[in-house]
Design a protein around this motif. Structure first.
Motif, PDB file in Angstrom:
ATOM      1  N   LYS A 103       0.827  -1.211   0.000  1.00 60.67           N
ATOM      2  CA  LYS A 103       0.000   0.000   0.000  1.00 60.67           C
ATOM      3  C   LYS A 103       0.861   1.260   0.000  1.00 60.67           C
ATOM      4  CE  LYS A 103      -1.233   1.618   3.797  1.00 60.67           C
ATOM      5  NZ  LYS A 103      -0.805   2.687   4.772  1.00 60.67           N
ATOM      6  N   PHE A 121       2.841   1.617  -3.370  1.00 60.83           N
ATOM      7  CA  PHE A 121       1.972   2.032  -4.470  1.00 60.83           C
ATOM      8  C   PHE A 121       1.652   3.522  -4.361  1.00 60.83           C
ATOM      9  CE2 PHE A 121      -2.366   2.396  -6.361  1.00 60.83           C
ATOM     10  CZ  PHE A 121      -1.982   2.194  -7.671  1.00 60.83           C
ATOM     11  N   ARG A 122       1.404   3.991  -3.167  1.00 59.44           N
ATOM     12  CA  ARG A 122       1.159   5.418  -2.968  1.00 59.44           C
ATOM     13  C   ARG A 122       2.377   6.234  -3.387  1.00 59.44           C
ATOM     14  NH1 ARG A 122      -0.307   7.443   2.970  1.00 59.44           N
ATOM     15  NH2 ARG A 122       1.884   6.901   3.286  1.00 59.44           N
ATOM     16  N   ILE A 169       2.496   6.501  -7.214  1.00 58.83           N
ATOM     17  CA  ILE A 169       1.548   7.492  -7.720  1.00 58.83           C
ATOM     18  C   ILE A 169       2.110   8.902  -7.533  1.00 58.83           C
ATOM     19  CG2 ILE A 169      -0.750   8.479  -7.460  1.00 58.83           C
ATOM     20  CD1 ILE A 169      -0.684   5.712  -8.777  1.00 58.83           C
ATOM     21  N   PHE A 200      -1.479  -6.563  -6.498  1.00 63.98           N
ATOM     22  CA  PHE A 200      -0.271  -6.031  -7.128  1.00 63.98           C
ATOM     23  C   PHE A 200      -0.445  -5.911  -8.646  1.00 63.98           C
ATOM     24  CE2 PHE A 200       3.739  -7.276  -9.304  1.00 63.98           C
ATOM     25  CZ  PHE A 200       4.435  -6.101  -9.118  1.00 63.98           C
ATOM     26  N   GLN A 212      -3.118  -5.520 -10.391  1.00 64.14           N
ATOM     27  CA  GLN A 212      -4.015  -4.411 -10.712  1.00 64.14           C
ATOM     28  C   GLN A 212      -3.289  -3.069 -10.586  1.00 64.14           C
ATOM     29  OE1 GLN A 212      -7.555  -4.823  -8.297  1.00 64.14           O
ATOM     30  NE2 GLN A 212      -7.930  -6.905  -9.042  1.00 64.14           N
ATOM     31  N   MET A 213      -2.424  -2.967  -9.575  1.00 69.25           N
ATOM     32  CA  MET A 213      -1.643  -1.741  -9.405  1.00 69.25           C
ATOM     33  C   MET A 213      -0.719  -1.507 -10.589  1.00 69.25           C
ATOM     34  SD  MET A 213      -0.574  -2.038  -5.385  1.00 69.25           S
ATOM     35  CE  MET A 213      -1.749  -1.723  -4.061  1.00 69.25           C
TER      36      MET A 213
END
Length: 207
Positions: free
Chosen positions: A60, A63-64, A67, A111, A113-114
């Motif tokens: 999490k 991934f943040r 972005i 993962f 999907q990310m």
């Protein structure tokens, strides 16, 4: 804007190199939220129980970060990536029997999907170090939760790092053999890394 990633096992010197590169190039340094992970102490006390929780938290957070890096208007150098979390640490926990098939499949689907909305770093720098070198660094920095780690755990991570970098990762990589260098204290060693980065990112070659 470019995304530079520093990869390497626990104790390989990622954070140090991240800080030094940020200072040298004027990049923003981005560090992983190790100390802020609320599962970390529990994980090292009972890896089997807390592996899934720990890895999902890291996923999490990473991934943040991706972005944020994607949306940035300047170059960022990142200490460890989402890819290592998956292909090194998560895979190692799975192989050690610390994750059920159900938890592993849920994690991997998340993962994947990310990965549909992010891109690979412009350059990954892999700090490759032997287990004795890693142990020496871990002992020096003295984090209590790290002192409990077994040698075979570090060795397994090293093998998975090599497999990830040389067989699975598709982006550009510079490999730094850390045992042979002391880039923190030896300017010539740091200059060798800078030369390699300049060649890969900017096409600059030195004599």
């Amino acid at each position: 804007m470019q995304h530079i990633a520093i990869a390497g096992n626990i104790g390989s010197g990622k954070s140090t190199l991240t800080r030094m590169l940020a200072k040298h190039y004027g990049w923003e340094a981005r560090f992983e939220a190790v100390e802020q992970n609320p599962y970390l102490d529990d994980y090292y006390k009972d890896i089997h129980r807390w592996s899934f929780n720990l890895e999902v938290f890291f996923l999490k957070e990473r991934f943040r970060d991706l972005i944020d890096i994607h949306n940035a208007d300047h170059t960022i150098v990142q200490d460890r990536t989402i890819y290592e979390g998956v292909y090194v640490f998560m895979e190692n926990n799975k192989a050690m029997g610390n994750l059920s098939d159900r938890d592993y499949e849920t994690y991997m689907e998340l993962f994947e999907q990310m990965m549909e909305v992010v891109t690979l770093p412009d350059l990954m720098i892999y700090l490759r170090a032997s287990v004795p070198h890693l142990v020496g660094n871990i002992q020096k920095r003295g984090r209590d939760y790290e002192q409990q780690m077994q040698l075979d755990y570090l060795e397994n991570l090293n093998k998975r790092y090599d497999d990830f970098i040389f067989n699975k990762y598709k982006g550009p990589v510079v490999v730094v053999d850390k045992d042979e260098l002391d880039f923190e204290h030896n300017p010539k060693d740091f200059a060798k890394i800078i030369d390699s980065i300049d060649q890969r990112l900017f096409g600059l070659f030195t004599n």
